[in-house]
Design an enzyme around this catalytic site. Structure first.
Site, PDB file in Angstrom:
ATOM      1  N   ALA A  10       0.821  -1.230   0.000  1.00 17.22           N
ATOM      2  CA  ALA A  10       0.000   0.000   0.000  1.00 17.22           C
ATOM      3  C   ALA A  10       0.847   1.269   0.000  1.00 17.22           C
ATOM      4  O   ALA A  10       0.300   2.361  -0.036  1.00 17.22           O
ATOM      5  CB  ALA A  10      -0.931  -0.008   1.213  1.00 17.22           C
ATOM      6  N   GLY A  13       2.208   3.182  -5.760  1.00 15.68           N
ATOM      7  CA  GLY A  13       1.548   2.708  -6.967  1.00 15.68           C
ATOM      8  C   GLY A  13       0.109   2.247  -6.790  1.00 15.68           C
ATOM      9  O   GLY A  13      -0.731   2.960  -6.222  1.00 15.68           O
ATOM     10  N   ARG A  35       8.115   0.349   3.927  1.00 20.78           N
ATOM     11  CA  ARG A  35       8.630   1.709   4.144  1.00 20.78           C
ATOM     12  C   ARG A  35       7.768   2.425   5.189  1.00 20.78           C
ATOM     13  O   ARG A  35       6.665   2.900   4.894  1.00 20.78           O
ATOM     14  CB  ARG A  35       8.681   2.453   2.810  1.00 20.78           C
ATOM     15  CG  ARG A  35       9.851   1.985   1.950  1.00 20.78           C
ATOM     16  CD  ARG A  35       9.811   2.502   0.550  1.00 20.78           C
ATOM     17  NE  ARG A  35       8.825   1.841  -0.287  1.00 20.78           N
ATOM     18  CZ  ARG A  35       8.634   2.093  -1.577  1.00 20.78           C
ATOM     19  NH1 ARG A  35       9.359   3.013  -2.173  1.00 20.78           N
ATOM     20  NH2 ARG A  35       7.715   1.440  -2.262  1.00 20.78           N
ATOM     21  N   ASP A  58       7.879  -7.679   5.642  1.00 23.53           N
ATOM     22  CA  ASP A  58       8.301  -8.125   4.320  1.00 23.53           C
ATOM     23  C   ASP A  58       7.487  -9.388   4.040  1.00 23.53           C
ATOM     24  O   ASP A  58       7.513 -10.329   4.852  1.00 23.53           O
ATOM     25  CB  ASP A  58       9.808  -8.428   4.353  1.00 23.53           C
ATOM     26  CG  ASP A  58      10.363  -8.753   2.973  1.00 23.53           C
ATOM     27  OD1 ASP A  58       9.677  -9.445   2.192  1.00 23.53           O
ATOM     28  OD2 ASP A  58      11.484  -8.312   2.687  1.00 23.53           O
ATOM     29  N   ASN A  85      -1.535  -7.431  -3.500  1.00 19.20           N
ATOM     30  CA  ASN A  85      -0.983  -6.528  -4.520  1.00 19.20           C
ATOM     31  C   ASN A  85       0.546  -6.434  -4.478  1.00 19.20           C
ATOM     32  O   ASN A  85       1.171  -6.196  -5.510  1.00 19.20           O
ATOM     33  CB  ASN A  85      -1.615  -5.137  -4.304  1.00 19.20           C
ATOM     34  CG  ASN A  85      -0.866  -4.042  -5.015  1.00 19.20           C
ATOM     35  OD1 ASN A  85      -0.950  -3.910  -6.243  1.00 19.20           O
ATOM     36  ND2 ASN A  85      -0.101  -3.248  -4.268  1.00 19.20           N
ATOM     37  N   TYR A 151       9.851 -12.972 -14.176  1.00 19.53           N
ATOM     38  CA  TYR A 151       8.711 -12.149 -13.754  1.00 19.53           C
ATOM     39  C   TYR A 151       7.424 -12.738 -14.340  1.00 19.53           C
ATOM     40  O   TYR A 151       6.414 -12.887 -13.628  1.00 19.53           O
ATOM     41  CB  TYR A 151       8.884 -10.683 -14.187  1.00 19.53           C
ATOM     42  CG  TYR A 151       7.685  -9.840 -13.812  1.00 19.53           C
ATOM     43  CD1 TYR A 151       7.363  -9.614 -12.470  1.00 19.53           C
ATOM     44  CD2 TYR A 151       6.842  -9.295 -14.783  1.00 19.53           C
ATOM     45  CE1 TYR A 151       6.248  -8.860 -12.109  1.00 19.53           C
ATOM     46  CE2 TYR A 151       5.730  -8.538 -14.436  1.00 19.53           C
ATOM     47  CZ  TYR A 151       5.428  -8.326 -13.098  1.00 19.53           C
ATOM     48  OH  TYR A 151       4.311  -7.595 -12.743  1.00 19.53           O
ATOM     49  N   PRO A 181      -3.342  -6.053 -14.891  1.00 23.31           N
ATOM     50  CA  PRO A 181      -3.086  -4.866 -15.703  1.00 23.31           C
ATOM     51  C   PRO A 181      -1.946  -5.049 -16.692  1.00 23.31           C
ATOM     52  O   PRO A 181      -1.026  -5.842 -16.470  1.00 23.31           O
ATOM     53  CB  PRO A 181      -2.690  -3.797 -14.661  1.00 23.31           C
ATOM     54  CG  PRO A 181      -2.913  -4.416 -13.310  1.00 23.31           C
ATOM     55  CD  PRO A 181      -2.848  -5.902 -13.517  1.00 23.31           C
TER      56      PRO A 181
HETATM   57  P1  NDP Z   1       5.199  -0.198  -7.045  1.00 20.68           P
HETATM   58  O1  NDP Z   1       6.655  -0.486  -7.097  1.00 20.68           O
HETATM   59  O2  NDP Z   1       4.760   1.206  -7.199  1.00 20.68           O
HETATM   60  O3  NDP Z   1       4.571  -0.797  -5.694  1.00 20.68           O
HETATM   61  C1  NDP Z   1       4.955  -2.059  -5.208  1.00 20.68           C
HETATM   62  C2  NDP Z   1       4.431  -2.227  -3.792  1.00 20.68           C
HETATM   63  O4  NDP Z   1       4.756  -3.547  -3.326  1.00 20.68           O
HETATM   64  C3  NDP Z   1       5.033  -1.242  -2.815  1.00 20.68           C
HETATM   65  O5  NDP Z   1       4.039  -0.754  -1.963  1.00 20.68           O
HETATM   66  C4  NDP Z   1       6.038  -2.073  -2.043  1.00 20.68           C
HETATM   67  O6  NDP Z   1       6.121  -1.596  -0.709  1.00 20.68           O
HETATM   68  C5  NDP Z   1       5.375  -3.468  -2.059  1.00 20.68           C
HETATM   69  N1  NDP Z   1       6.351  -4.509  -1.897  1.00 20.68           N
HETATM   70  C6  NDP Z   1       7.330  -4.857  -2.773  1.00 20.68           C
HETATM   71  N2  NDP Z   1       8.094  -5.833  -2.260  1.00 20.68           N
HETATM   72  C7  NDP Z   1       7.592  -6.115  -1.028  1.00 20.68           C
HETATM   73  C8  NDP Z   1       7.968  -7.012   0.009  1.00 20.68           C
HETATM   74  N3  NDP Z   1       9.021  -7.830  -0.114  1.00 20.68           N
HETATM   75  N4  NDP Z   1       7.230  -7.031   1.144  1.00 20.68           N
HETATM   76  C9  NDP Z   1       6.185  -6.199   1.292  1.00 20.68           C
HETATM   77  N5  NDP Z   1       5.780  -5.327   0.353  1.00 20.68           N
HETATM   78  C10 NDP Z   1       6.490  -5.279  -0.790  1.00 20.68           C
HETATM   79  O7  NDP Z   1       4.546  -1.100  -8.196  1.00 20.68           O
HETATM   80  P2  NDP Z   1       3.017  -1.308  -8.676  1.00 20.68           P
HETATM   81  O8  NDP Z   1       2.086  -0.534  -7.854  1.00 20.68           O
HETATM   82  O9  NDP Z   1       3.001  -1.104 -10.136  1.00 20.68           O
HETATM   83  O10 NDP Z   1       2.863  -2.873  -8.413  1.00 20.68           O
HETATM   84  C11 NDP Z   1       1.831  -3.422  -7.611  1.00 20.68           C
HETATM   85  C12 NDP Z   1       1.441  -4.774  -8.192  1.00 20.68           C
HETATM   86  O11 NDP Z   1       0.932  -4.580  -9.514  1.00 20.68           O
HETATM   87  C13 NDP Z   1       2.596  -5.769  -8.326  1.00 20.68           C
HETATM   88  O12 NDP Z   1       2.129  -7.054  -7.963  1.00 20.68           O
HETATM   89  C14 NDP Z   1       2.932  -5.721  -9.820  1.00 20.68           C
HETATM   90  O13 NDP Z   1       3.512  -6.918 -10.259  1.00 20.68           O
HETATM   91  C15 NDP Z   1       1.541  -5.501 -10.387  1.00 20.68           C
HETATM   92  N6  NDP Z   1       1.488  -4.979 -11.739  1.00 20.68           N
HETATM   93  C16 NDP Z   1       2.060  -3.769 -12.061  1.00 20.68           C
HETATM   94  C17 NDP Z   1       1.985  -3.298 -13.360  1.00 20.68           C
HETATM   95  C18 NDP Z   1       2.633  -2.030 -13.798  1.00 20.68           C
HETATM   96  O14 NDP Z   1       2.800  -1.823 -15.022  1.00 20.68           O
HETATM   97  N7  NDP Z   1       2.982  -1.114 -12.894  1.00 20.68           N
HETATM   98  C19 NDP Z   1       1.253  -4.037 -14.400  1.00 20.68           C
HETATM   99  C20 NDP Z   1       0.719  -5.309 -13.950  1.00 20.68           C
HETATM  100  C21 NDP Z   1       0.818  -5.729 -12.671  1.00 20.68           C
HETATM  101  P3  NDP Z   1       7.471  -1.451   0.153  1.00 20.68           P
HETATM  102  O15 NDP Z   1       8.589  -1.221  -0.805  1.00 20.68           O
HETATM  103  O16 NDP Z   1       7.184  -0.304   1.071  1.00 20.68           O
HETATM  104  O17 NDP Z   1       7.565  -2.735   0.873  1.00 20.68           O
HETATM  105  C1  8X3 Z   2       3.719  -5.308 -15.364  1.00 17.31           C
HETATM  106  C2  8X3 Z   2       3.459  -5.215 -16.828  1.00 17.31           C
HETATM  107  O1  8X3 Z   2       4.446  -5.663 -19.139  1.00 17.31           O
HETATM  108  O2  8X3 Z   2       5.917  -4.692 -17.457  1.00 17.31           O
HETATM  109  O3  8X3 Z   2       3.276  -6.509 -14.837  1.00 17.31           O
HETATM  110  O4  8X3 Z   2       5.274  -6.991 -17.324  1.00 17.31           O
HETATM  111  S1  8X3 Z   2       4.850  -5.670 -17.704  1.00 17.31           S
END
Ligand code: NDP
Ligand code: 8X3
Length: 250
Positions: A10, A13, A35, A58, A85, A151, A181
């Site tokens: 949360a 993104g 964070r 984590d 998420n 990935y 997405p």
């Molecule tokens: P961001 O990098 O903006 O957000 C990722 C979030 O995941 C952060 O809040 C981060 O929080 C958390 N996170 C990452 N690693 C950990 C961990 N080890 N433990 C706990 N929390 C973790 O990316 P998005 O918002 O884009 O991604 C969110 C989801 O959407 C992901 O599953 C991604 O694969 C998916 N997605 C994204 C797309 C895109 O194009 N952006 C497209 C399709 C899917 P913190 O670092 O504070 O722990």
């Molecule tokens: C995120 C979309 O195309 O970068 O899941 O893999 S892509």
């Protein structure tokens, strides 16, 4: 609104946008991330409109996940909606050049972390015979693209887990669905390219990508359908994107 929504990832993104939108609709929120400053900021801002509890773990740490969730204060302990998420891509390399730590991170966070959080929350949904789990997958869970290898494998696993969860939880009337997405402009590419922000920015140049709030609105639509309606698997891309490898750029 008495429903409690548990959102992993949360702090940035898509997860952050979901938290912000759901706060407006006055869902109670349990917000997770690593964070702490960002969690504090969310609690401060969103706490003005709804009840917010933040937890820092984590998702790879299965004991921390289990202990933190089982220790939730009573007011937040009944989870109605789980949004799995948290996740990221780490690196973009051919399979022969891939980095083992990146591979571990993607499988451990995107797949095993999602399972650990789900395992800690599903039993209460089973015993109440109600609940809703939304897994944030990806178009990368529907098709593979060059250098996406691990990935894409992690997101194909999310796709399989989404289907399996829906089957296994079907006898309990629990809703399970995925939102998948395409390109969304978040910190995703900054993480993938390990802080190379110029390279990250280029991913979204020359076309209009999705924004995190677009996904939040879809997730809100999904959870606000009547309980007999389960949106089980939804794919959403920017209009400029036709597939993982086809984006029309100016
Ligand atoms: P961001 O990098 O903006 O957000 C990722 C979030 O995941 C952060 O809040 C981060 O929080 C958390 N996170 C990452 N690693 C950990 C961990 N080890 N433990 C706990 N929390 C973790 O990316 P998005 O918002 O884009 O991604 C969110 C989801 O959407 C992901 O599953 C991604 O694969 C998916 N997605 C994204 C797309 C895109 O194009 N952006 C497209 C399709 C899917 P913190 O670092 O504070 O722990
Ligand atoms: C995120 C979309 O195309 O970068 O899941 O893999 S892509």
């Amino acid at each position: 609104m008495n429903k409690t929504v548990f959102i992993t990832g949360a702090t940035s993104g898509i997860g952050k946008a979901i938290a912000e939108l759901f706060a407006k609709h006055q869902f109670k929120l349990v917000l997770c991330g690593r964070r702490q400053e960002r969690l504090n900021d969310l609690k401060e801002r969103l706490g003005k409109t709804t009840k917010v509890h933040t937890i820092n773990f984590d998702v790879r740490d299965k004991e921390a996940v289990q202990n933190t969730i089982s220790g939730l204060p009573a007011e937040f302990s009944k989870i109605h909606i789980l949004i799995n998420n948290a996740g990221n891509a780490h690196g973009l390399d051919t399979i022969d050049e891939g980095n083992l730590d990146d591979w571990d991170a993607m499988m451990d966070i995107n797949v095993k972390g999602l399972l650990y959080v789900s395992k800690a929350i599903i039993p209460q949904m089973v015993s109440r015979k109600e609940g809703h789990i939304i897994n944030i997958g990806s178009t990368a869970g529907k098709e593979v693209y060059p250098k996406g290898n691990v990935y894409c494998a992690s997101k194909h696993a999310v796709d399989a887990i989404n289907q399996g969860m829906r089957m296994d939880l079907n006898p309990y009337g629990i809703r399970v669905g995925a939102v998948n997405p395409g390109a969304v402009e978040t910190e995703f590419s900054n993480v993938r390219f390990k802080g190379d922000d110029e390279r990250a920015d280029n991913v979204y140049k020359g076309f209009e990508p999705l924004r995190a709030k677009d996904i939040a609105e879809i997730v809100h639509f999904v959870v606000t359908r009547p309980y007999y309606v389960n949106i089980s698997d939804l794919v959403v891309m920017p209009t400029a994107q036709a597939s993982a490898t086809m984006i029309h750029r100016d």
